[in-house]
Design a protein around this motif. Sequence first.
Motif, mmCIF file in Angstrom:
data_model
loop_
_atom_site.group_PDB
_atom_site.id
_atom_site.type_symbol
_atom_site.label_atom_id
_atom_site.label_comp_id
_atom_site.label_asym_id
_atom_site.label_seq_id
_atom_site.Cartn_x
_atom_site.Cartn_y
_atom_site.Cartn_z
ATOM 1 N N UNK A 296 41.696 45.739 28.286
ATOM 2 C CA UNK A 296 42.041 44.530 27.549
ATOM 3 C C UNK A 296 41.747 43.297 28.365
ATOM 4 N N UNK A 297 41.876 42.133 27.729
ATOM 5 C CA UNK A 297 41.642 40.856 28.381
ATOM 6 C C UNK A 297 42.386 39.777 27.623
ATOM 7 N N UNK B 78 47.817 33.174 29.226
ATOM 8 C CA UNK B 78 48.431 34.498 29.136
ATOM 9 C C UNK B 78 47.499 35.519 28.504
ATOM 10 N N UNK B 79 47.929 36.775 28.564
ATOM 11 C CA UNK B 79 47.163 37.880 27.998
ATOM 12 C C UNK B 79 47.379 38.044 26.499
ATOM 13 N N UNK C 195 37.749 40.035 37.851
ATOM 14 C CA UNK C 195 38.204 38.653 37.722
ATOM 15 C C UNK C 195 37.088 37.710 37.284
ATOM 16 N N UNK C 196 37.432 36.787 36.369
ATOM 17 C CA UNK C 196 36.576 35.660 36.025
ATOM 18 C C UNK C 196 35.299 35.979 35.297
ATOM 19 N N UNK D 246 39.862 37.409 32.863
ATOM 20 C CA UNK D 246 39.760 38.671 33.598
ATOM 21 C C UNK D 246 39.750 39.851 32.633
ATOM 22 N N UNK D 247 39.136 40.957 33.061
ATOM 23 C CA UNK D 247 39.225 42.235 32.351
ATOM 24 C C UNK D 247 40.179 43.134 33.121
ATOM 25 N N UNK D 248 41.088 43.782 32.398
ATOM 26 C CA UNK D 248 42.049 44.697 33.008
ATOM 27 C C UNK D 248 41.855 46.094 32.435
#
Length: 206
Positions: free
Chosen positions: A38-39, A13-14, A69-70, A44-46
């Motif tokens: 955030x991540x 989870x985040x 992603x990743x 992943x980076x969002x």
Amino acid sequence: VYNTVQESDDDQDLGSGGALVLPPMKDSSGTTRYLAIGAGKDQNIYVVDRTNMGKFNPNNDNAIYQEIDGVLGGGEWASCAYFDGNVYFGPVGNRLLQFQFTKARLSTSPHSRSVASFTYPGTTPSVSANGLTNGIVWTIEHSNSDDVLHAYNAWNLANELYNSSQARHNRDRFGTASHFGTPMIVNGKVYVGTANSVAVFGLLGN
């Protein structure tokens, strides 16, 4: 994220990482964007638009402003730091990573990375600077013996400026930092909290 239930079930989870509010920046069309980044454990980076975060979609994350992603192998158990268009992540079992914003879009691969890697729980970086000059990224590396304070050139993390294991006779060693400890910089000194003390770093003679 669309697969939030699955990520929680898989402990991906985040919730392990913190979000960072970014300063306003203009995209390629000249539109000012108000973003946050955030991540978490899923590597992943969002990047989200704070004025329109996209809402929940059970099928995909297409409404998210940017998703990379990743790129954070090991996952994120900390918060990132921002300085002059750069974002710094310290994922678990990975190196400190520098990403760059250009026209309100984050680079999809690291611009630079440290030589040192950071065991669990990774590292939460802090930045000191004189305005937009002399940028230094400070991190704590956890180890099986004495933890280490690192200082890196903010524009190129391959350039390490200092670490607390360099001096002879254990002069700068401070023991074990607090579990999610973050270096704090005030008036030219760097403070590191430990289980029973605070270590203070500064120029010799000051």
